[in-house]
Design an enzyme around this catalytic site. Structure first.
Site, mmCIF file in Angstrom:
data_model
loop_
_atom_site.group_PDB
_atom_site.id
_atom_site.type_symbol
_atom_site.label_atom_id
_atom_site.label_comp_id
_atom_site.label_asym_id
_atom_site.label_seq_id
_atom_site.Cartn_x
_atom_site.Cartn_y
_atom_site.Cartn_z
ATOM 1 N N ASP A 20 -13.885 31.428 8.487
ATOM 2 C CA ASP A 20 -14.870 32.380 7.972
ATOM 3 C C ASP A 20 -15.125 32.137 6.489
ATOM 4 O O ASP A 20 -16.274 32.051 6.038
ATOM 5 C CB ASP A 20 -14.346 33.812 8.207
ATOM 6 C CG ASP A 20 -15.236 34.866 7.585
ATOM 7 O OD1 ASP A 20 -16.252 35.225 8.212
ATOM 8 O OD2 ASP A 20 -14.922 35.331 6.473
ATOM 9 N N GLY A 43 -7.181 47.627 12.392
ATOM 10 C CA GLY A 43 -8.562 47.205 12.641
ATOM 11 C C GLY A 43 -9.103 46.236 11.606
ATOM 12 O O GLY A 43 -10.295 45.931 11.589
ATOM 13 N N LYS A 88 -18.560 30.696 4.212
ATOM 14 C CA LYS A 88 -19.090 31.373 3.022
ATOM 15 C C LYS A 88 -19.050 30.457 1.803
ATOM 16 O O LYS A 88 -19.960 30.480 0.968
ATOM 17 C CB LYS A 88 -18.303 32.656 2.777
ATOM 18 C CG LYS A 88 -18.550 33.703 3.878
ATOM 19 C CD LYS A 88 -17.504 34.807 3.861
ATOM 20 C CE LYS A 88 -17.785 35.858 4.925
ATOM 21 N NZ LYS A 88 -16.654 36.814 5.082
ATOM 22 N N VAL A 116 -22.682 46.411 12.982
ATOM 23 C CA VAL A 116 -23.683 46.311 11.919
ATOM 24 C C VAL A 116 -25.052 46.790 12.411
ATOM 25 O O VAL A 116 -25.720 47.595 11.756
ATOM 26 C CB VAL A 116 -23.791 44.860 11.396
ATOM 27 C CG1 VAL A 116 -24.887 44.750 10.336
ATOM 28 C CG2 VAL A 116 -22.450 44.394 10.837
ATOM 29 N N ALA A 132 -32.540 44.089 20.927
ATOM 30 C CA ALA A 132 -31.985 43.243 21.991
ATOM 31 C C ALA A 132 -30.476 43.406 22.042
ATOM 32 O O ALA A 132 -29.784 43.218 21.027
ATOM 33 C CB ALA A 132 -32.355 41.786 21.740
ATOM 34 N N GLY A 182 -20.343 40.702 2.430
ATOM 35 C CA GLY A 182 -20.867 41.988 2.897
ATOM 36 C C GLY A 182 -21.855 42.646 1.967
ATOM 37 O O GLY A 182 -22.914 42.102 1.688
ATOM 38 N N VAL A 235 -22.490 36.644 3.111
ATOM 39 C CA VAL A 235 -21.360 36.411 2.213
ATOM 40 C C VAL A 235 -20.980 37.699 1.500
ATOM 41 O O VAL A 235 -21.815 38.325 0.848
ATOM 42 C CB VAL A 235 -21.693 35.327 1.165
ATOM 43 C CG1 VAL A 235 -20.498 35.114 0.236
ATOM 44 C CG2 VAL A 235 -22.087 34.017 1.838
#
Lengths: 442, 442
Positions: free
Chosen positions: A211, A197, A215, A24, A53, A144, A142
């Protein structure tokens, strides 16, 4: 240090610090750089990356930024005092939380995609943002790229949301979709997802529903103006979903999806909220049923607007970056206006309804002895728990029979007790499929 | 008078004036009254209706407000100087425009559902809002309750939208859906829509595409950060869509929808925008294909986010009121912060691409003599206009044959000239269906 160190945005430059430069973060850096002119026109100030960073600054990255911007000292970056916006895309609880808190204390606003942190300890972040007079935005946390948090927080602010029903995890949707379309079992479909993937080597967070539960907590909090944390969310993953469940769903015109379900219902002492994540059968006619592969969608029911659906890619570098950058533009405009955007809204202070009291419907398939009186004894178990049966389908096979039963709405505890009662019935050889049914008028 | 007369919101009351109390206005009044506590918590000030301008104040209305609030003098209401927000739901160009301008000049912000006015003369309204330092919001103007304008203006502000494809008129979607599911012709389906209240006695604005064209202008303006008015939108309605067109679409796995299509494409002197409304065939696999009855949906393609879809009720009193009240909450928060929200964004200043230059695909069905050489002469007509053929399907019938041809993408003018050339071909007895094809990769 308690107040912001940065003053008004001077010289029309918006100083951005980026925490993380993976899938991202690299897309955020790319778009910030490549579309700087458009962003400048939309913000009213030119965005400039002042530091990134990362853990390994020497690693080769396909990011069009000055390599001198990379640093391993994230804390120094967020506290240097001249940062307007910190974009946090490293994920996880720590060090993300400490860095976000330090950033806010140092006068930066924050855009984050960190669902786990928000769902576990959002209150600490929101309080820190409030105290610092800065924004924390998290659209990317949430679903994407799908704009869902802003619509809930702002577009529907004049309405009363009653239910949110979402497919918010792409990995599990991909797996269930493959099971549905190819007849594969869970393990086989997971393997395919990993090869393509869509699933990680350790798929636990996705397939066990962690996950999606994070959300669900975020969605419920925003939809109902109350505080819901991940600990309040009932969670079941998809590892026990079998090919038989999927086939049984098909037979009744349904498809199996992992749903995040948030409900606002009336309770004795005021409105109550329930939030849960579990696989469920939904009818093929439901708009969520046609959400295929790794796509996400969130279905919202509100009193005035009625039924809305938001659909799109739920993950991926560029889509998630789109959501982060939308937040960044809003945050930047707020900085220029020296105001804060919409903060945490928890005035409703609803109690959490325990899962056992949550009302739902069960689909149960059982193998029974094929002899007279079996259906009567099965029906008796439902009656004992005050659960009403909507449909029964019976199919004879040699000396046994399969009964497929769908209940009317009842408390989850009563439904679970009914299933337990069925398991103990002498005539019941096996309970082959138990799954909740959602998204359908009774 | 050029500046706002109203000062900061005092006593934590938000004074709202309502222009119009019909299907939408009455729902706005109802929700403002019934949900005043929730709205107060979300705004930070209590909304209070200070007046409702209507033509017939004596008419009996099922609205829970003090009858003394009704007035016929809308101008006096918006200029009384103590109004914080004016909600305009009377529609049409005048007197709505004069009233909105007077309201802004008098220091009120405005929430409006007026697509016709915004699409024809939005620039005047935005300039007046800018000058007055007030907001004008209009989520309800496009696709009713579906949050689409805020996502375009804010959520996708960090992305680059390339295309918006929308079903934004419920009446025509209902009619086309009925034609598709029952085989009815246009007139018959229109009649049913009128009986069920989905179409007005004079259906012109809907069936001729005027309503959708206004929405296309608004969507294109926001999506591409440029000014597009309704005069820039190419418009074709659905009155010529025949049962044969619908059947022909079915045969190729498509369905006919009235689409609003906004594209951003590269031109010689920078990006160009095209906006058009016309019936088109889209594949059944496209998410818009399953939008049935009077529902609306808007499909957005952007560079980073990818493909998003927003779905819900596109009209009706309560859904439209939901959108208006969402705007009202935002406007009110901005008033409390003494800031303005996102204003008009036209920095991109794109030129409008004429319809003839817009690239699309045609589906053409023709009746031809069933003899050797006909396909060759038909293909020659396409070649003469540099239009490449993607598929040809030929079906013999007695002494004639039907050819169904789908082109590759080409300029609309070239495609139209091709059809004209086909009509002039001796072997062509009749051109039975001509329709553009959208929503599919070539």
């Amino acid at each position: 240090m308690t107040g912001p160190m940065t003053g008004p945005i001077t010289g029309r430059t918006l100083r951005v610090a980026l925490l993380g430069c993976g899938v991202v973060g690299s897309q955020v850096a790319r778009i910030l750089t490549e579309q700087a002119d458009d962003l400048t026109a939309r913000i009213g100030a030119r965005p400039e990356i002042v530091g990134i960073a990362v853990r390994r600054p020497q690693r080769s990255r396909d990011v069009p930024v000055d390599p001198a911007l990379f640093t391993t000292d994230a804390h120094a970056l967020v506290t240097r005092g001249d940062v307007d916006v910190v974009v946090e895309v490293i994920g996880g609880i720590e060090p993300a939380r400490s860095l976000i808190l330090a950033a806010l204390e140092s006068g930066a606003s924050v855009a984050t995609a960190n669902k786990a942190l928000l769902a576990e300890d959002g209150a600490t972040l929101f309080a820190a943002a409030e105290k610092a007079g800065r924004d924390i935005y998290f659209e990317a946390a949430v679903a994407g790229a799908i704009p869902i948090l802003r619509p809930l927080r702002e577009s529907l602010a004049g309405d009363r949301v009653r239910r949110v029903l979402g497919i918010v995890n792409g990995t599990t949707n991909f797996i269930l979709d493959r099971m549905d379309s190819t007849g594969a079992g869970f393990s086989e479909a997971l393997e395919e997802a990993q090869e393509l993937g869509y699933a990680e080597a350790d798929p636990t967070a996705d397939v066990e529903g962690f996950d999606a539960a994070a959300k669900a907590a975020i969605l419920a909090s925003l939809a109902f103006h109350t505080r819901v944390t991940v600990a309040d969310v009932h969670r079941e993953g998809i590892t026990d979903v079998s090919a038989a469940d999927i086939a049984s769903a098909r037979d009744m015109g349904c498809v199996v999806k992992l749903l995040a379900i948030c409900d606002l219902t009336d309770g004795d002492g005021g409105s109550m909220v329930s939030a849960r994540v579990h696989p469920a059968m939904i009818p093929l006619s439901h708009p969520l049923a046609s959400v295929r592969e790794a796509y996400n969608a969130v279905f919202v029911e509100s009193e005035a607007a009625g039924q809305l659906m938001f659909y799109g890619p739920g993950a991926g570098g560029a889509p998630t970056a789109s959501a982060v950058l939308g937040d960044l533009v809003t945050i930047a405009r707020n900085r220029l206006d020296e105001v804060r955007g919409v903060g945490e809204s928890t005035y409703a202070q609803c109690a959490i309804r325990p899962m056992g009291e949550t009302r739902t419907r069960y689909h149960v398939a059982i193998d029974v002895d094929d002899r007279a009186g079996v259906l009567a004894s099965v029906a008796q178990v439902f009656a004992e728990h005050d659960v009403s049966i909507q449909t029964v389908r019976q199919e004879g096979r040699d000396d046994d029979a399969e009964l497929v039963i769908v209940s009317h709405t009842a408390a989850d505890a009563a439904l679970a007790a009914t299933v337990q009662g069925l398991r103990e019935l002498a005539a019941v050889r096996d309970v082959t499929s138990v799954m909740r049914v959602e998204g359908e008028a009774e």
